[in-house]
Scaffold this active site. Sequence first.
Site: not given
Ligand code: KE4
Length: 435
Positions: A244, A272, A149
């Site tokens: 990523d 994060k 993701y």
């Molecule tokens: P954000 O746009 O949520 O800050 O980041 C996206 C993203 C990009 N790359 C990786 C590897 C990530 O894990 C994420 C976001 N992770 C999720 C949880 N696995 C965020 C939680 C959510 O979507 O509410």
Amino acid sequence: MVTTALNTTKSEEIFSAAQKLMPGGVSSPVRAFKSVGGQPIVFDRVKGSRVWDVDGNEYIDYVGTWGPAICGHANDEVNAALRETLEKGTSFGAPCLKENILAEMVINAVPSIEMVRFVNSGTEACMSVLRLMRAFTGREKIIKFEGCYHGHADMFLVQAGSGVATLGLPDSPGVPKTTTAATLTAPYNDLEAVKKLFAENPGEIAGVILEPVVGNSGFVVPDAGFLEGLRELTQEHDALLVFDEVMTGFRISYGGAQEKFGVTPDLTTLGKVIGGGLPVGAYGGRKEIMSMVAPAGPMYQAGTLSGNPLAMTAGIKTLELLQRPGTYEKLEVMTKRLTDGLLEIARNAGHQVTGGNISGMFGMFFTEGPVRNYEDAKKADLSKFSRYHRGMLEQGIYLAPSQFEAGFTSLAHTDEDIDQTLAAAKIVLNSIAAD
Ligand code: KE4
């Protein structure tokens, strides 16, 4: 099944009202507990390793607001720094010294990064880095991996992990086929599949993007040689390798997965942890590539709140705390004890499980395993996971509400927290029917 009924009256009232105001009652889908059933817990406050809900129930937290709370929630030193910055304003929309400070810390820590651009989320970082990959190579196609993701930008919503996997969505409506036509996918840990894609698309692939340790299919580690193989393949085809590290950056080591595994990509995305709980994302890499980003170069990307002093402050202080001696040793020892303990308890209770940890990131699947990719992860017993999740919640342990998410510990977790968690797991896993 042991159930100690939680009093969640206020949570239910607030969540019921929320569902009339916001789609699914949440600001992000995975929070809705859709895949684990039951109502989500509405938080009132957080501190250290603990969270309290609006009904006054206390939990040991292993989500850590999905990774940022690596120093523990509401860390006193981070809060003090934020209060001081607050007096001078939260956002300037102009250059500020704190951007230089955090940029220098990121550049000094992450092997691939010689220059960095701050944005406001991991999604924005990944969306921007994709544009940069295409701008630098002049090619359009990218390779991503099933179950990874990279945020919710259109071109990544192809066999994505995290909430997309959690909700079992066939990708997403509203994403034009023309957009995802240039997104090629391969199974994680499958170098042959990547080689085949390069052979079938000669000179057309801008690069490969992946989670170097996957947190969005649950917890999946790279096979020995996988990352090295991708490094060689991308070099061979004049394509870019992008890690990523939104989740793994400063989480599995101070220099991220690329430091841990000794494989340096061309570009890296972060998020994060570098925001310390405030909205920060970043992308960075070789100066030669980053110099393409406006206004230094022609590739456009912008943001009103990017680099704001308040968020920079939280990131700076968080990384300062992480630089202290013993940080990653503590995370590794504590999280390994937790994960090994959970696996042993589950197996002794007759359950088929597999899992592991790297530093403060861990996961456990209800399947015999091994879990090397998304297909393997999908073999997990989701119904059993739901009963485990609910049981642990009722025992005061707050786990990610999805089998397809990783768990996180923090520097604020204590040996007593781990003991309490393992004791709860023993009760719950012995009350769930074994395989
Ligand atoms: P954000 O746009 O949520 O800050 O980041 C996206 C993203 C990009 N790359 C990786 C590897 C990530 O894990 C994420 C976001 N992770 C999720 C949880 N696995 C965020 C939680 C959510 O979507 O509410």
